[in-house]
Design a protein around this motif. Sequence first.
Motif: not given
Length: 357
Positions: A56-63, A215-220, A264-266
């Motif tokens: 599990e990780a947290v991040g920031t969405i960017r263009a 690696l596959d990642i799910s983003v919420k 985002a939660q990953l």
Amino acid sequence: MRAYLIVAVILVVLFGAIAGYLFNKFQTLANTDFTPPPILVSATRAQQETWPSTLEAVGTIRAARGVNLAAETSGEIIAIPVNSGDEVAKGQLLLTLNDRVEQASLRRQQANLVLARQLYERDASLIRQKSIPQSQYDQSRANLDAAIATLAETEARLDQKRIVAPFAGTLGIIAVKTGDYIESGTAITTLQDLSELEVDFSVPARYFPELRRGLDISVKTAATRQSFPATLEAVDAAVDQNTRNLALRARIHRSEGLLPGMFAQLTIDLDRPRELVTLPETAVTYSLQGNTVYVLEESADGLRVNPRVVKTGPVRDSRIAVVSGLAAGEQVVSVGQNKLYRGAAVVLEDNPPEFTQ
């Protein structure tokens, strides 16, 4: 004397009647069964399942392509031909500063270039006829080159008076208006290409051996209940010395409903599936003594339960992994634990066939 005997007989009869009543009462109580009735519960079996190993990780969405547009030079804004939130094409004009001086200079330089080219072409013809000295021809060629360079310099200054879209995308809120005088570096707006988004995040450096591109990642996100698929694109080449975390970047495959800057939660699939014993989350009771499940056991007089402390792991789709303390196939109470105690007799709701012997 006779009166005393009568009183004594009456007392003996009275106390005898009381004693007989009390004896019968205590005898009835002694023969009464105070065993509590069986407690109605629901139960389930522990299952063996294959779960992916995740992180599990947290991040920031960017263009993938996103910029903050600013002015290269100072001047008065004379035109803003777009609006906040517009979709713009690559090279589209977004803002124009006052360029009257540069336009006048451009026209003068264009005229000088025409004259310099005519003189050069004339001298080139005369030098072939040997009618002019070589120095005059060289001067004409130098004047032409200088006119071309001067015109290019003027055009570059003119370009600085215009802001165009460096790529196709969506404009943010325009922070200026026509008539404003702005200085060099003044922020105008933001331009984001929302068709391709990325997410930047970090994890503790100890997970580096398990991470690799692809690696596959799910983003919420909090803005939507959807889960967006992503792929790990890059792993940083060094660990942050302050946090001891490793920076990573993933590419999001579908960007509808997402915006740059969102939290985002990953969930990262480490591609290492493992076998786990799982239960519904409702089957685990949390207490100071530890996580507890009530295990069903057969006895001579029916089903009874005994509490057992277990070590739990990750949760997935309303099921919790039991790392130790319980074997696959064992029967545990899933609903009604608040009424139970060690050795309590229970009866299963609807007596499911899987719990009959």
